[in-house]
Design a protein around this motif. Structure first.
Motif, PDB file in Angstrom:
ATOM      1  N   TYR A 115      28.945  60.929   4.928  1.00 25.90           N
ATOM      2  CA  TYR A 115      27.668  60.448   4.396  1.00 25.90           C
ATOM      3  C   TYR A 115      26.908  59.607   5.425  1.00 25.90           C
ATOM      4  N   ALA A 116      27.651  58.937   6.284  1.00 22.79           N
ATOM      5  CA  ALA A 116      27.025  58.060   7.275  1.00 22.79           C
ATOM      6  C   ALA A 116      26.955  58.720   8.649  1.00 22.79           C
ATOM      7  N   GLU A 118      24.621  60.281  10.154  1.00 20.18           N
ATOM      8  CA  GLU A 118      23.382  59.995  10.881  1.00 20.18           C
ATOM      9  C   GLU A 118      23.428  58.627  11.561  1.00 20.18           C
ATOM     10  N   GLU A 119      24.252  57.726  11.021  1.00 17.56           N
ATOM     11  CA  GLU A 119      24.358  56.368  11.566  1.00 17.56           C
ATOM     12  C   GLU A 119      25.602  56.195  12.434  1.00 17.56           C
ATOM     13  N   ALA A 199      28.800  53.946   0.501  1.00 14.84           N
ATOM     14  CA  ALA A 199      28.515  55.292   1.027  1.00 14.84           C
ATOM     15  C   ALA A 199      27.597  56.106   0.132  1.00 14.84           C
ATOM     16  N   ARG A 202      23.673  56.677   0.435  1.00 16.05           N
ATOM     17  CA  ARG A 202      23.180  57.457   1.586  1.00 16.05           C
ATOM     18  C   ARG A 202      22.820  58.878   1.167  1.00 16.05           C
ATOM     19  N   LEU A 205      19.513  58.687  -0.724  1.00 18.33           N
ATOM     20  CA  LEU A 205      18.464  58.445   0.273  1.00 18.33           C
ATOM     21  C   LEU A 205      18.061  59.747   0.950  1.00 18.33           C
ATOM     22  N   THR A 226      18.371  48.136   3.773  1.00 22.44           N
ATOM     23  CA  THR A 226      19.321  48.918   2.983  1.00 22.44           C
ATOM     24  C   THR A 226      18.560  49.821   2.013  1.00 22.44           C
TER      25      THR A 226
END
Length: 337
Positions: A115-116, A118-119, A199, A202, A205, A226
């Motif tokens: 899920y993260a 992209e970060e 998580a 995300r 989003l 956030t």
């Protein structure tokens, strides 16, 4: 759903210290959801710090349980007799798969590291490594933990217990062992719940940015940076699930519906491989056999669940199907924008 289930486990163990009825258990669970959501609302740094601390405590707690079972405690007479009886009465294939669903819940969340992405720094290398290392670690701890429980407690006690870690500690060390172990489980569930709360938003989003959810859900807080509205939405819905469903009903719906999507995800790989110009940076090994085995196994788990618990399975599937027409409306709307 996952947040709601873990919150219920948290509240059950709080009941070791403070007597809670059904209403009290649900109230404590909702309070935990709202508190951790507020922490993650304030910032990623705060949410990550909570996650790092409580994940470390969780692993140490599990290792402590295993250490107690194999160095301090020995087999109880009841455990030995119960295991001997169980060895002569093997479960049916249906019973085995049904029990497997409960075990699979322990591995829930393995996919959330993506899920993260992209970060994440260098996600094409970091994500696969995290998935493999995390899954192997959880597998080792989970198997060893259950071996520890069964070394001390009769199988029937493990099956019927709603606070197995506390029962284990009470039998293994006596005195205040149940309270100590309950405290460790409370800390462990805080870490598990916080991870999902961190998580999950995300996904909401990304859906909002892709035009598959209300745009306001994709807002980022100007100060805290956030997905604050997505976090709040998740907190409200999790609280509704806690207030309206039993632990067993929530558990069944979460695991059953989640594995439907896991199977569909793996099946989608066969379609992707047929697309012209498909050149992903990472390819799964063992194709097509490994994905096919996974799809077949998932189908067996889901179908067995439907046969064993048709009412709860139908209600869980209904939640998913209610979202299907909404998805098509949003997808068509996004395509025309």
């Amino acid at each position: 759903g996952i947040v709601a289930v873990i919150a219920m486990v948290f509240a059950r163990y709080v009941g070791t210290f403070v007597p809670l009825g059904d209403a009290g258990t649900r109230t404590v669970a909702v309070a935990a959801v709202l508190l951790l959501s507020a922490v993650n609302y304030r910032g990623v740094r705060e949410g990550s710090a909570v996650q790092a601390v409580f994940t470390s405590i969780k692993v140490l707690a599990i290792m402590l349980i295993i250490g107690i079972a194999f160095s301090v405690a020995g087999h109880t007479n009841g455990a030995l007799a119960d295991h001997a009886a169980a060895a002569t009465a093997l479960p049916s294939g249906r019973a085995f798969v049904l029990a497997l669903i409960a075990g699979l819940f322990a591995f829930g969340g393995w996919h959330m590291v993506s899920y993260a992405a992209e970060e994440t720094v260098d996600p094409t290398r970091t994500i696969p490594r995290a998935l493999v290392a995390g899954t192997l670690t959880v597998t080792a701890l989970y198997v060893a933990l259950n071996a520890a429980y069964l070394r001390v407690l009769p199988l029937a006690t493990v099956a019927q217990s709603s606070r197995v870690a506390a029962d284990f500690a009470d039998a293994a060390v006596g005195g205040h062992g149940a309270q100590i172990m309950s405290a460790l489980v409370i800390l462990s569930t805080i870490g598990a719940m916080n991870g999902v709360i961190l998580a999950g938003p995300r996904v909401y989003l990304a859906m909002a940015h892709d035009g598959l959810l209300f745009k306001w859900v994709g807002a980022v807080h100007p100060e805290f940076r956030t997905p604050h509205r997505a976090i709040a939405l998740q907190a409200v819905w999790s609280s509704v699930l806690v207030a309206t469903g039993s632990y067993r009903a929530l558990f069944t719906r979460v695991v059953y519906t989640e594995w439907i999507f896991f199977g569909m995800l793996a099946a989608g790989l066969f379609l992707l491989r047929r697309r012209a110009g498909y050149a992903p940076p990472y390819r799964v090994w063992g194709y097509p056999f490994l994905p096919a085995i996974f799809v077949v196994s998932t189908a067996a788990i889901v179908l067995n669940q439907v046969v064993a618990q048709p009412v709860e399975s139908a209600s869980g599937l209904l939640f998913v199907l209610l979202g299907l027409p909404v998805y098509y409306i949003w997808a068509r709307r996004a395509a025309t924008v």
